[in-house]
Design a protein around this motif. Sequence first.
Motif, PDB file in Angstrom:
ATOM      1  N   ASP A  88      -7.772   6.996   0.171  1.00  0.00           N
ATOM      2  CA  ASP A  88      -7.289   5.728   0.717  1.00  0.00           C
ATOM      3  C   ASP A  88      -8.506   5.022   1.308  1.00  0.00           C
ATOM      4  O   ASP A  88      -9.018   5.416   2.348  1.00  0.00           O
ATOM      5  CB  ASP A  88      -6.213   5.993   1.777  1.00  0.00           C
ATOM      6  N   SER A 137      -4.448  -0.689   0.526  1.00  0.00           N
ATOM      7  CA  SER A 137      -3.444  -1.646   0.948  1.00  0.00           C
ATOM      8  C   SER A 137      -4.128  -2.993   0.806  1.00  0.00           C
ATOM      9  O   SER A 137      -4.987  -3.353   1.623  1.00  0.00           O
ATOM     10  CB  SER A 137      -3.029  -1.396   2.402  1.00  0.00           C
ATOM     11  N   TYR A 184      -2.839   7.529   7.666  1.00  0.00           N
ATOM     12  CA  TYR A 184      -1.954   6.401   7.939  1.00  0.00           C
ATOM     13  C   TYR A 184      -0.547   6.967   8.188  1.00  0.00           C
ATOM     14  O   TYR A 184      -0.064   7.784   7.410  1.00  0.00           O
ATOM     15  CB  TYR A 184      -1.967   5.450   6.740  1.00  0.00           C
ATOM     16  N   GLY A 219       0.830  -1.209   0.000  1.00  0.00           N
ATOM     17  CA  GLY A 219       0.000   0.000   0.000  1.00  0.00           C
ATOM     18  C   GLY A 219       0.861   1.255   0.000  1.00  0.00           C
ATOM     19  O   GLY A 219       0.548   2.242  -0.688  1.00  0.00           O
ATOM     20  N   MET A 220       1.966   1.230   0.758  1.00  0.00           N
ATOM     21  CA  MET A 220       2.858   2.387   0.782  1.00  0.00           C
ATOM     22  C   MET A 220       3.481   2.620  -0.600  1.00  0.00           C
ATOM     23  O   MET A 220       3.622   3.770  -1.032  1.00  0.00           O
ATOM     24  CB  MET A 220       3.970   2.200   1.824  1.00  0.00           C
ATOM     25  N   THR A 230      -2.922  -5.683   1.325  1.00  0.00           N
ATOM     26  CA  THR A 230      -2.461  -6.477   2.468  1.00  0.00           C
ATOM     27  C   THR A 230      -3.608  -6.730   3.448  1.00  0.00           C
ATOM     28  O   THR A 230      -3.560  -7.687   4.220  1.00  0.00           O
ATOM     29  CB  THR A 230      -1.361  -5.681   3.219  1.00  0.00           C
ATOM     30  N   LYS A 231      -4.614  -5.876   3.419  1.00  0.00           N
ATOM     31  CA  LYS A 231      -5.661  -5.900   4.432  1.00  0.00           C
ATOM     32  C   LYS A 231      -6.869  -6.711   3.920  1.00  0.00           C
ATOM     33  O   LYS A 231      -6.741  -7.893   3.716  1.00  0.00           O
ATOM     34  CB  LYS A 231      -6.019  -4.462   4.808  1.00  0.00           C
TER      35      LYS A 231
HETATM   36  C1  LIG Z   1      -1.775  -0.673   5.992  1.00  0.00           C
HETATM   37  C2  LIG Z   1      -2.248   0.605   5.422  1.00  0.00           C
HETATM   38  C3  LIG Z   1      -1.503   1.282   4.460  1.00  0.00           C
HETATM   39  C4  LIG Z   1      -0.135   0.804   4.014  1.00  0.00           C
HETATM   40  O1  LIG Z   1      -0.206  -0.423   3.356  1.00  0.00           O
HETATM   41  P1  LIG Z   1       1.019  -1.475   3.338  1.00  0.00           P
HETATM   42  O2  LIG Z   1       0.496  -2.589   2.504  1.00  0.00           O
HETATM   43  O3  LIG Z   1       1.309  -1.854   4.755  1.00  0.00           O
HETATM   44  O4  LIG Z   1       2.185  -0.769   2.732  1.00  0.00           O
HETATM   45  C5  LIG Z   1      -2.031   2.447   3.930  1.00  0.00           C
HETATM   46  N1  LIG Z   1      -3.215   2.941   4.335  1.00  0.00           N
HETATM   47  C6  LIG Z   1      -3.949   2.319   5.279  1.00  0.00           C
HETATM   48  C7  LIG Z   1      -5.249   2.911   5.691  1.00  0.00           C
HETATM   49  C8  LIG Z   1      -3.497   1.133   5.853  1.00  0.00           C
HETATM   50  O5  LIG Z   1      -4.221   0.525   6.805  1.00  0.00           O
END
Ligand SMILES: *Cc1c(COP(=O)(O)O)cnc(C)c1O
Length: 372
Positions: A171, A193, A99, A75-76, A195-196
Motif C-alpha cells: 500500500d 487510495s 490502515y 482504496g478499500m 482519493t489521496k
Molecule cells: C485512505 C487510505 C486507504 C483507503 O482508501 P479509501 O479510498 O478511503 O477507501 C487505504 N490505505 C491508506 C494508506 C489510506 O490512507
Amino acid sequence: MHFETTAIHAGAEVDRETGAIAPPLNLSTTFERGIDGQPAHGYSYIRDANPTQARLEEALAAIDSAAAALAFASGMAAGAAILQSLPTGSHVLLPDDSYYGFRILATDFFPKWSLTADFVGMEDLGAVRRSMRPETRVVWSETPSNPLMKIVDIAALAAIAHERGAMAVVDGTFASPALQRPIELGADVVLHSTTKYLGGHSDVQGGSLAFARRDAFFDAVATTRKIAGAVASPFNSWLVLRGIRSLAARMRVHCENARALASFLSTHPRVAVVHYPGLPAHPGHDIARRQMTDFGGMLSFEVKGGREEALAVASRTRVFTRATSLGGTESLIEHRATSEGPTSRTPPGLLRVSIGLEHSEDLIADLQAALA
Ligand SMILES: *Cc1c(COP(=O)(O)O)cnc(C)c1O
C-alpha cells in the motif's frame, strides 16, 4: 523517460475524432456491437471496461512501472478485491500498523471469506520469516505507514515473500508513485487510495492496483471487480487522471513543506516525538532514503500531555483544518485515535497532519500558535 514526463503523457493521446487535448469524459454505459453480435469498438458494458477508465489505467500502470493496472471505486475496494481473489484457505500477513480498514477486514470479514491473517511488525524481517506458513499467499505492507510513519524494506519483504511462493503487496498511498515505485523494488502489486495524492484535491474517491505482471492473478482480480462491481465511475476516473498530471509538481511542494514543519516540530518543547521519515533520527530513515526519492507530505507528532493536550492543540489551528484524509492542496490535522474509534491502537497524544501546498511559513506560524 522521467516520472514527471510519464505522468503527463501516459494515457493522454489526442482524441482522434475531435483533436481534443484534454481527455473526453465518456459516460456511456453501453457500446455498439457489430452485425456479428461482438463488441465493435473494444467496449461492451461500463462495469467491464470503459474508455475513460482505460485511459486512467494506462496512466496508473505507466507511473508505477507496472505491466497493467485496475481502477476501483475506493482504496478499500481495491484492497478487498485482492483479498477476495485469493484461494479459500489462504493466509495473509498484515502489518501491525496498517490502515485501520484493512485491520477490520481481517478481523471481521476474513472468517467469512475463509482467509486467515496474522499481524506482524514488517520492519522486523525475522518476525516476518517466522510468521510465514505454507498457505501464506500475501505479505502485505504499507510504507510509510499510517499513522506512525513506519518504513519497511520493500525489496527485503518481496524477497521473503517470493522465497515462500507468496506475493508482496504494498500500500503506497502515503508516498504516491512520484516518490516510491514498489514494483521496481520487487513488489507484485501496488495499492493506492487515489482519493489521496493521485486525486490530489479532496474531491474524488478512488483506488488502484498496479501489477508487476499481467498474469492469472491479474485476471482473477479483474473478474472480482467486474462481478462484485467495485468499479470507478467515468467521472471519478477522469478526475484521478487529471490529478496524475500535476502529481510530481504537487509532491515536490508537499515534501518541501513537510520537511520545514518536521524540523520546526522536532525542536518544539511541547512536542514529545515527531514521526517523519525525513528526520535522520527516524528509525526508517536509511531505508526511506534508499527506496523513496523524497519523504512525503505526511507526518505525525505526539504532544506532551496526551489526549487532552493533543485535542486542545488541534482545536486552536486556523490554517490547518481538523479533518481526516490526506493528499489535498489544503493542510489537515487529525486526532487519529478519535477518528479510528474504540479499536484504535494509535498513541492518544498523536496528531496526524497532511501538509498541503500553502506557504510553509504560514503553516509553521499556525502550529506555533496552536502549541503555545
Ligand atoms: C485512505 C487510505 C486507504 C483507503 O482508501 P479509501 O479510498 O478511503 O477507501 C487505504 N490505505 C491508506 C494508506 C489510506 O490512507
